[in-house]
Design a protein around this motif. Structure first.
Motif, short mmCIF file in Angstrom:
data_model
loop_
_atom_site.label_atom_id
_atom_site.label_comp_id
_atom_site.label_asym_id
_atom_site.label_seq_id
_atom_site.Cartn_x
_atom_site.Cartn_y
_atom_site.Cartn_z
N GLY A 111 22.93 -12.47 28.80
CA GLY A 111 22.44 -13.60 28.02
C GLY A 111 21.11 -13.31 27.35
O GLY A 111 20.43 -12.31 27.63
N PHE A 112 20.72 -14.22 26.48
CA PHE A 112 19.55 -14.01 25.62
C PHE A 112 18.26 -13.84 26.41
O PHE A 112 17.38 -13.07 26.03
N PHE A 113 18.11 -14.56 27.52
CA PHE A 113 16.84 -14.56 28.23
C PHE A 113 16.74 -13.46 29.28
O PHE A 113 15.71 -13.31 29.93
N ALA A 114 17.79 -12.68 29.46
CA ALA A 114 17.75 -11.56 30.41
C ALA A 114 16.87 -10.44 29.85
O ALA A 114 16.73 -10.28 28.63
N ALA A 115 16.27 -9.68 30.74
CA ALA A 115 15.41 -8.57 30.33
C ALA A 115 16.24 -7.50 29.63
O ALA A 115 17.30 -7.11 30.12
N HIS A 116 15.75 -7.04 28.50
CA HIS A 116 16.37 -5.92 27.80
C HIS A 116 15.38 -4.77 27.78
O HIS A 116 14.18 -4.96 27.54
N LEU A 117 15.88 -3.57 28.05
CA LEU A 117 15.03 -2.39 28.08
C LEU A 117 15.61 -1.31 27.19
O LEU A 117 16.82 -1.24 26.98
N ASN A 118 14.73 -0.46 26.68
CA ASN A 118 15.14 0.80 26.06
C ASN A 118 14.07 1.83 26.31
O ASN A 118 12.96 1.51 26.77
N ALA A 119 14.37 3.07 26.03
CA ALA A 119 13.44 4.15 26.35
C ALA A 119 12.19 4.12 25.50
O ALA A 119 11.13 4.62 25.91
N ALA A 120 12.26 3.52 24.30
CA ALA A 120 11.10 3.48 23.41
C ALA A 120 9.95 2.71 24.02
O ALA A 120 8.77 2.95 23.69
N MET A 121 10.24 1.77 24.91
CA MET A 121 9.19 0.99 25.57
C MET A 121 8.22 1.86 26.36
O MET A 121 7.05 1.50 26.54
N PHE A 122 8.71 2.99 26.84
CA PHE A 122 7.95 3.79 27.80
C PHE A 122 7.29 5.01 27.15
O PHE A 122 6.85 5.92 27.85
N PHE A 123 7.20 4.99 25.83
CA PHE A 123 6.56 6.09 25.14
C PHE A 123 5.07 6.09 25.46
O PHE A 123 4.37 5.09 25.29
N ALA A 124 4.57 7.21 25.97
CA ALA A 124 3.17 7.32 26.38
C ALA A 124 2.34 7.98 25.28
O ALA A 124 2.81 8.91 24.61
#
Length: 392
Positions: A111-124
């Motif tokens: 659903g819309f309010f569930a957490a969505h993740l991808n690898a780009a979030m963790f770019f250091a």
């Protein structure tokens, strides 16, 4: 020149696009969630003003400076926030492990309010903190690098990648982090296999606009073959994958509702005895080969479209790693992870929904009902066990 600030210079590393739910340690590094306004808690009163300026060079899609991020510390350093240029590459590799251990907990179609993740979030990224606001930027180039000077924190902006919009991280699998640390320390070959596979998996799941779905699928296929060991062909990779799944229940193609064998008559009888996940892995590798070599084969069936392959691969890759670590005695699957492994065939053979009609995928229902049934069964088993130990 920028304003002079009394502080000891150093080199900070941060993950500007994600704030972890809690701090975690990976090797020599500690990843600490930070509110920008509270930077003094991490950087101290001398370095905090400049660190806050550095953080605020990163802006969201609306152009507003970030209000939180994750800072990488090196506790063994005399100044913990000063990772040091010589340790930046190691910090980047640790961030990749962090990304895997967060992506491994991703739930799909919630659903819309569930957490969505991808690898780009963790770019250091790394940034020097000196005794002024002056900074120089360095960008890698093929065979060289580009340095840009004459910039300050006040006239420099780094915009959030569009695929990071609307993402968040609610959970880090610390148990998986510890298992991987044990695998590395003991020289277990799983660690070397993961090192070979990880960047392919992360790039496949970065949701980058520069890569189309077919190329992401290619990268996913490479990630699986690196993790399981380079196979000579799709059949061998599928066999290696199926061997890891033998302890979990499932169903074969002859009982499948939607999954069909290949079209060659001499293959049909054998493939009908295969478990569904084995057929999926064979098709994933074949799709990887089509993208790499550009040769379609009419005698091969295609039971999943590219987008479905991408979701399944993102879901199964971390599960496969957990199973491999479990088989090596380095990791214990949780009840939910056991269920996720048990329903892989059901998910592969399920209704993916229809956005045009509003019909939702069966995926969350399958997972939810299986987890509920598993939890009830465990509760009954515990109750019976306790009754046996404490008879009335």
């Amino acid at each position: 020149m920028g304003q002079q600030i009394a502080m000891t210079p150093g080199f900070m590393v941060m993950l500007p696009w994600v704030k972890l739910p809690a701090q975690v340690s990976i090797g020599a590094f500690r990843f600490v969630p930070v509110d920008v306004d509270g930077a003094a808690d991490v950087f101290g009163p001398e370095a905090a003003p400049l660190a806050m300026k550095a953080m605020r060079t990163h802006v969201d899609q609306g152009g507003k400076p970030i209000t939180s991020c994750t800072v990488v510390l090196r506790p063994r350093s005399p100044v913990a926030w000063d990772v040091g240029r010589d340790h930046v590459d190691a910090a980047m590799r640790a961030a990749e492990i962090l990304a895997l251990c967060c992506l491994s907990e991703q739930q799909y179609f919630e659903g819309f309010f569930a957490a969505h993740l991808n690898a780009a979030m963790f770019f250091a990224i790394g940034m020097p903190l000196r005794q002024s606001e002056d900074i120089s930027l360095s960008y890698p180039r093929r065979g060289m690098s580009l340095r840009v000077g004459g910039r300050t924190f006040s006239n420099t902006i780094f915009q959030q990648p569009p695929q990071v919009e609307g993402t968040r991280c609610d959970e880090v699998n610390a148990r998986l982090l510890r298992a991987l640390a044990k695998a590395k320390a003991s020289g277990n070959p799983i660690w070397a296999s993961l090192e070979a596979a990880l960047q392919f998996f992360l790039l496949a799941n970065a949701e980058s606009m520069e890569l189309n779905a077919g190329n992401c699928l290619l990268l996913s296929g490479v990630a699986f073959e690196r993790l399981l060991g380079p196979p000579p062909n799709a059949l061998e990779l599928a066999t290696a994958f199926a061997a890891r799944w033998t302890r979990f229940p499932g169903h074969t193609l002859d009982a499948a509702k939607r999954v069909k064998p290949d079209h060659k008559p001499e293959w049909i009888a054998e493939q009908l005895t295969w478990r569904v996940h084995r057929k999926w892995m064979k098709e994933l590798y074949e799709q990887r080969s089509v993208t790499a070599h550009g040769k379609e084969r009419d005698h091969l069936s295609s039971n999943w479209v590219v987008g479905q392959h991408m979701v399944i691969a993102a879901f199964v890759f971390p599960l496969l790693l957990k199973v491999m670590l479990s088989d090596a005695g380095l990791y214990e699957l949780t009840d939910n992870e056991e269920v996720d492994c048990e329903v892989v065939d059901d998910l592969l053979d399920s209704d993916w929904g229809n956005p045009k009609t509003g019909r939702q995928p069966a995926w969350p229902t399958i997972v939810g009902e299986a987890r509920g049934a598993h939890g009830l069964r465990r509760a009954v088993e515990r109750a019976m066990s306790e009754a046996g130990r404490h008879p009335k």
